[in-house]
Design a protein around this motif. Sequence first.
Motif, mmCIF file in Angstrom:
data_model
loop_
_atom_site.group_PDB
_atom_site.id
_atom_site.type_symbol
_atom_site.label_atom_id
_atom_site.label_comp_id
_atom_site.label_asym_id
_atom_site.label_seq_id
_atom_site.Cartn_x
_atom_site.Cartn_y
_atom_site.Cartn_z
ATOM 1 N N ARG A 1 0.803 -1.218 0.000
ATOM 2 C CA ARG A 1 0.000 0.000 0.000
ATOM 3 C C ARG A 1 0.840 1.273 0.000
ATOM 4 O O ARG A 1 0.298 2.382 -0.075
ATOM 5 N N GLY A 2 2.165 1.128 0.101
ATOM 6 C CA GLY A 2 3.037 2.304 0.123
ATOM 7 C C GLY A 2 2.973 3.070 1.434
ATOM 8 O O GLY A 2 3.262 4.268 1.482
ATOM 9 N N ARG B 1 10.506 -2.649 6.702
ATOM 10 C CA ARG B 1 10.752 -3.210 5.376
ATOM 11 C C ARG B 1 11.723 -4.392 5.457
ATOM 12 O O ARG B 1 12.671 -4.377 6.241
ATOM 13 N N LEU C 1 8.319 -4.781 -5.363
ATOM 14 C CA LEU C 1 7.393 -3.744 -4.884
ATOM 15 C C LEU C 1 8.123 -2.438 -4.573
ATOM 16 O O LEU C 1 7.623 -1.350 -4.853
ATOM 17 N N MET C 2 9.316 -2.548 -3.975
ATOM 18 C CA MET C 2 10.096 -1.339 -3.662
ATOM 19 C C MET C 2 10.554 -0.634 -4.936
ATOM 20 O O MET C 2 10.555 0.602 -5.009
ATOM 21 N N GLU D 1 7.635 1.161 -6.326
ATOM 22 C CA GLU D 1 7.410 2.363 -5.524
ATOM 23 C C GLU D 1 8.369 3.487 -5.940
ATOM 24 O O GLU D 1 8.051 4.667 -5.857
ATOM 25 N N ASN E 1 9.231 3.979 -8.951
ATOM 26 C CA ASN E 1 8.838 4.332 -10.328
ATOM 27 C C ASN E 1 9.646 3.622 -11.413
ATOM 28 O O ASN E 1 9.779 4.138 -12.532
#
Length: 290
Positions: free
Chosen positions: A132-133, A138, A176-177, A180, A182
Amino acid sequence: MADLLDGKALATRLQLELSEQVKTLAMRAGRPPGLAVLMVGDNPASAAYVRGKETACSRVGIASYGKHFPTDTSQAELKQVIQSLNQDDRVDGILVQLPLPDHLDAVALLNQIAPDKDADGLHPTNLGRLVRGEPGLRSCTPAGVMRLLADYQLDPKGQHAVVIGRSILVGKPLALMLLEANATVTIAHSRTADLAAVARTADILVTAIGQPKLVTPDMVKPGAIVVDVGINRITQTTGKSQLVGDVDFEAVYPVASWITPVPGGIGPMTVTMLLHNTVWSYCQRLNLAP
């Protein structure tokens, strides 16, 4: 020829900064941050990793509440220990050293850790926060990769990142990171058709699949950034053992623009992010500004 992404040097610097931060925070809080690493059995590699983590804790001023259990320790006993640590106000981070003996359910034990003390960032709550950011703990190895790229000002934005490996420890959270940050992300793995062709499309190629020297020069786009998360112990013809990564370092070095060595790349960053997570949790729990 590639430039080196020196994780060992960055980890040393970050741990020095953490040490200064912990000194200041401990005076305000009346106690240092605390980390409990739980190890079961006598796996020599695990024992070496745990010793390294405890030494790093000592270096930055984190109190270590590690516990070492015999191989035949039951699931119920470990569950009780974790629940006790969840209630212990001295402990800000809990980590279960993997792999565990076969009779133990690692996932069930990891899920027993209170999410806000989950120093390895593997609890479903923390993985959900990552998806979900949202702020949260982490996973250490992927976080170490991202911190290393950031320190060398290698921005993933707009880049095509290929992650070889889909484990919950590294591949999935790292993908996912990178999203996040971009990047456009492809996850490849042992069942990927024409893995070499997929790998060659990467501006940033990360491998975490656990196969010695899997990545050869024909799999690397010229000028790519190559991050090798793999750590494999092989026996040389002389009989001596050697640590190597998933990348054939000597062969790929002339092709890449940046590359991590093994050892000395991501390994030290993993330990450093574990310390960072413990201090972050400590600050959150005690409402301390870092």
